[in-house]
Design a protein around this motif. Structure first.
Motif, PDB file in Angstrom:
ATOM      1  N   ASP A  50      10.219  32.171  -4.513  1.00 38.17           N
ATOM      2  CA  ASP A  50      10.097  33.446  -3.814  1.00 38.17           C
ATOM      3  C   ASP A  50      11.476  33.936  -3.348  1.00 38.17           C
ATOM      4  OD1 ASP A  50       8.317  35.535  -2.662  1.00 38.17           O
ATOM      5  OD2 ASP A  50       9.126  34.776  -0.764  1.00 38.17           O
ATOM      6  N   ALA A  51      12.298  33.017  -2.851  1.00 38.86           N
ATOM      7  CA  ALA A  51      13.653  33.389  -2.416  1.00 38.86           C
ATOM      8  C   ALA A  51      14.498  33.849  -3.604  1.00 38.86           C
ATOM      9  CB  ALA A  51      14.320  32.210  -1.706  1.00 38.86           C
ATOM     10  N   ILE A  52      14.324  33.217  -4.761  1.00 39.98           N
ATOM     11  CA  ILE A  52      15.054  33.641  -5.961  1.00 39.98           C
ATOM     12  C   ILE A  52      14.665  35.068  -6.324  1.00 39.98           C
ATOM     13  CG2 ILE A  52      15.302  33.270  -8.458  1.00 39.98           C
ATOM     14  CD1 ILE A  52      14.915  30.212  -7.825  1.00 39.98           C
ATOM     15  N   ILE A  53      13.382  35.326  -6.397  1.00 43.05           N
ATOM     16  CA  ILE A  53      12.886  36.650  -6.794  1.00 43.05           C
ATOM     17  C   ILE A  53      13.340  37.739  -5.825  1.00 43.05           C
ATOM     18  CG2 ILE A  53      10.771  38.041  -6.995  1.00 43.05           C
ATOM     19  CD1 ILE A  53       9.454  35.534  -8.192  1.00 43.05           C
ATOM     20  N   ASN A  54      13.261  37.436  -4.533  1.00 41.38           N
ATOM     21  CA  ASN A  54      13.587  38.437  -3.517  1.00 41.38           C
ATOM     22  C   ASN A  54      15.051  38.427  -3.088  1.00 41.38           C
ATOM     23  OD1 ASN A  54      10.968  39.710  -3.110  1.00 41.38           O
ATOM     24  ND2 ASN A  54      10.345  37.651  -2.491  1.00 41.38           N
ATOM     25  N   LYS A  55      15.839  37.585  -3.767  1.00 41.43           N
ATOM     26  CA  LYS A  55      17.268  37.469  -3.444  1.00 41.43           C
ATOM     27  C   LYS A  55      17.474  37.209  -1.951  1.00 41.43           C
ATOM     28  CE  LYS A  55      18.638  40.171  -7.473  1.00 41.43           C
ATOM     29  NZ  LYS A  55      17.955  39.287  -8.321  1.00 41.43           N
ATOM     30  N   PRO A  98      11.211  10.835 -10.653  1.00 40.49           N
ATOM     31  CA  PRO A  98      11.058  11.784  -9.542  1.00 40.49           C
ATOM     32  C   PRO A  98      12.417  12.368  -9.172  1.00 40.49           C
ATOM     33  CG  PRO A  98      10.850   9.530  -8.760  1.00 40.49           C
ATOM     34  CD  PRO A  98      11.051   9.468 -10.241  1.00 40.49           C
ATOM     35  N   LEU A  99      12.438  13.248  -8.181  1.00 40.95           N
ATOM     36  CA  LEU A  99      13.696  13.822  -7.740  1.00 40.95           C
ATOM     37  C   LEU A  99      13.680  14.040  -6.239  1.00 40.95           C
ATOM     38  CD1 LEU A  99      14.088  17.609  -8.350  1.00 40.95           C
ATOM     39  CD2 LEU A  99      11.890  16.485  -8.472  1.00 40.95           C
ATOM     40  N   ASP A 100      14.852  14.250  -5.697  1.00 44.20           N
ATOM     41  CA  ASP A 100      14.965  14.549  -4.271  1.00 44.20           C
ATOM     42  C   ASP A 100      15.125  16.057  -4.085  1.00 44.20           C
ATOM     43  OD1 ASP A 100      18.148  15.013  -3.381  1.00 44.20           O
ATOM     44  OD2 ASP A 100      17.831  14.015  -5.314  1.00 44.20           O
ATOM     45  N   LYS A 101      14.833  16.497  -2.874  1.00 42.36           N
ATOM     46  CA  LYS A 101      14.836  17.923  -2.550  1.00 42.36           C
ATOM     47  C   LYS A 101      16.170  18.585  -2.880  1.00 42.36           C
ATOM     48  CE  LYS A 101      15.206  19.400   1.833  1.00 42.36           C
ATOM     49  NZ  LYS A 101      14.807  19.767   3.218  1.00 42.36           N
ATOM     50  N   PHE A 102      17.274  17.935  -2.543  1.00 41.70           N
ATOM     51  CA  PHE A 102      18.572  18.600  -2.715  1.00 41.70           C
ATOM     52  C   PHE A 102      18.996  18.681  -4.174  1.00 41.70           C
ATOM     53  CE2 PHE A 102      18.574  17.324   1.756  1.00 41.70           C
ATOM     54  CZ  PHE A 102      18.620  18.598   2.294  1.00 41.70           C
ATOM     55  N   SER A 103      18.581  17.749  -4.996  1.00 46.98           N
ATOM     56  CA  SER A 103      18.838  17.874  -6.442  1.00 46.98           C
ATOM     57  C   SER A 103      18.072  19.065  -7.003  1.00 46.98           C
ATOM     58  CB  SER A 103      18.420  16.600  -7.177  1.00 46.98           C
ATOM     59  OG  SER A 103      19.230  15.521  -6.789  1.00 46.98           O
ATOM     60  N   MET A 104      16.825  19.236  -6.535  1.00 44.40           N
ATOM     61  CA  MET A 104      16.024  20.368  -6.981  1.00 44.40           C
ATOM     62  C   MET A 104      16.658  21.684  -6.526  1.00 44.40           C
ATOM     63  SD  MET A 104      12.062  21.394  -6.165  1.00 44.40           S
ATOM     64  CE  MET A 104      12.357  21.747  -4.438  1.00 44.40           C
ATOM     65  N   LEU A 105      17.036  21.767  -5.262  1.00 43.84           N
ATOM     66  CA  LEU A 105      17.623  23.004  -4.744  1.00 43.84           C
ATOM     67  C   LEU A 105      18.950  23.327  -5.431  1.00 43.84           C
ATOM     68  CD1 LEU A 105      16.814  22.677  -0.936  1.00 43.84           C
ATOM     69  CD2 LEU A 105      15.608  24.039  -2.666  1.00 43.84           C
ATOM     70  N   ASP A 106      19.753  22.304  -5.693  1.00 44.87           N
ATOM     71  CA  ASP A 106      21.026  22.529  -6.385  1.00 44.87           C
ATOM     72  C   ASP A 106      20.804  23.048  -7.800  1.00 44.87           C
ATOM     73  OD1 ASP A 106      22.491  21.801  -4.162  1.00 44.87           O
ATOM     74  OD2 ASP A 106      22.895  19.766  -4.874  1.00 44.87           O
ATOM     75  N   MET A 107      19.830  22.485  -8.508  1.00 41.98           N
ATOM     76  CA  MET A 107      19.520  22.970  -9.858  1.00 41.98           C
ATOM     77  C   MET A 107      19.048  24.419  -9.797  1.00 41.98           C
ATOM     78  SD  MET A 107      16.843  23.808 -12.097  1.00 41.98           S
ATOM     79  CE  MET A 107      15.399  22.987 -11.491  1.00 41.98           C
ATOM     80  N   GLY A 113      20.203  31.058  -9.396  1.00 44.70           N
ATOM     81  CA  GLY A 113      20.827  31.827  -8.335  1.00 44.70           C
ATOM     82  C   GLY A 113      20.197  31.672  -6.958  1.00 44.70           C
ATOM     83  N   LEU A 114      19.443  30.606  -6.740  1.00 44.33           N
ATOM     84  CA  LEU A 114      18.862  30.386  -5.417  1.00 44.33           C
ATOM     85  C   LEU A 114      19.962  30.279  -4.371  1.00 44.33           C
ATOM     86  CD1 LEU A 114      16.476  29.623  -3.481  1.00 44.33           C
ATOM     87  CD2 LEU A 114      16.977  27.236  -4.055  1.00 44.33           C
ATOM     88  N   SER A 115      19.749  30.937  -3.255  1.00 46.25           N
ATOM     89  CA  SER A 115      20.621  30.792  -2.101  1.00 46.25           C
ATOM     90  C   SER A 115      19.819  30.020  -1.057  1.00 46.25           C
ATOM     91  CB  SER A 115      21.007  32.169  -1.561  1.00 46.25           C
ATOM     92  OG  SER A 115      21.725  32.039  -0.355  1.00 46.25           O
ATOM     93  N   TYR A 116      20.412  28.955  -0.521  1.00 42.26           N
ATOM     94  CA  TYR A 116      19.702  28.229   0.527  1.00 42.26           C
ATOM     95  C   TYR A 116      20.652  27.798   1.621  1.00 42.26           C
ATOM     96  CZ  TYR A 116      21.121  23.723  -1.618  1.00 42.26           C
ATOM     97  OH  TYR A 116      21.821  22.665  -2.127  1.00 42.26           O
ATOM     98  N   ASN A 117      20.095  27.656   2.793  1.00 40.54           N
ATOM     99  CA  ASN A 117      20.846  27.274   3.975  1.00 40.54           C
ATOM    100  C   ASN A 117      20.194  26.035   4.572  1.00 40.54           C
ATOM    101  OD1 ASN A 117      22.766  27.512   6.050  1.00 40.54           O
ATOM    102  ND2 ASN A 117      21.267  28.558   7.342  1.00 40.54           N
TER     103      ASN A 117
END
Length: 169
Positions: A50-55, A98-107, A113-117
């Protein structure tokens, strides 16, 4: 509520195992993703897409979690391996890893173009999650010929890519 769900699962599997003359396979799905992601669900992957789609910028805690996301292709392969088995048991879904959250968010950041804080709140260790590690270490399905093709990270990439192409974000 999660306790009620766990109790119901245990009771159903107990009933099934108490009927050894019946052919019953309980397939345990830990995490599933496909290209029909429900962006209104309250799951991290849905929030990220959702964050990707809505920038927008996804807000997340510094707490890391580990998951194993099976997708339609590997799930289908698992079903094909089990469909003609004469067994009464439970089988767990799993991917190549499996994977960890931060590997997923980084990918998701690098590929889509996901932006995360990340919130570095001292109370992050108390952030409620269902389980920090939610994946199986039971690989019994390989006894029936199941060998997953994809890792969780590959599965997420593939399904998010398909979803985003369909939505033409």
């Amino acid at each position: 509520i999660q306790d009620h769900y766990s109790i119901a699962k245990i009771q159903a599997e107990s009933r099934h195992r108490s009927l050894p003359d019946k052919l019953i396979i309980d397939i345990r799905v830990f995490n599933y993703i496909n290209s029909d992601i429900d962006l209104n669900s309250s799951f991290l992957i849905a929030d990220a897409v959702d964050a990707i789609i809505n920038k927008a910028t996804l807000q997340t805690s510094s707490k890391n979690i580990f998951r194993d996301y099976i997708g339609p292709d590997d799930f289908y392969k698992l079903i094909l391996c089990l469909i003609n088995q004469s067994i009464n048991e439970s089988i767990d879904c799993y991917t190549r890893s499996p994977l960890d959250k931060f590997s997923m968010l980084d990918m998701l950041r690098n590929e889509f173009g996901l932006s995360y804080n990340i919130s570095y709140n001292k109370n992050d260790s108390f952030v409620p999650t269902f389980r920090d590690n939610y994946y199986s270490k039971n690989f019994k399905a390989k006894l029936y010929g199941y060998y997953p093709e994809l890792t969780s990270l590959e599965t997420i990439y593939k399904e998010v890519d398909l979803f985003l192409k369909k939505t033409k974000y």
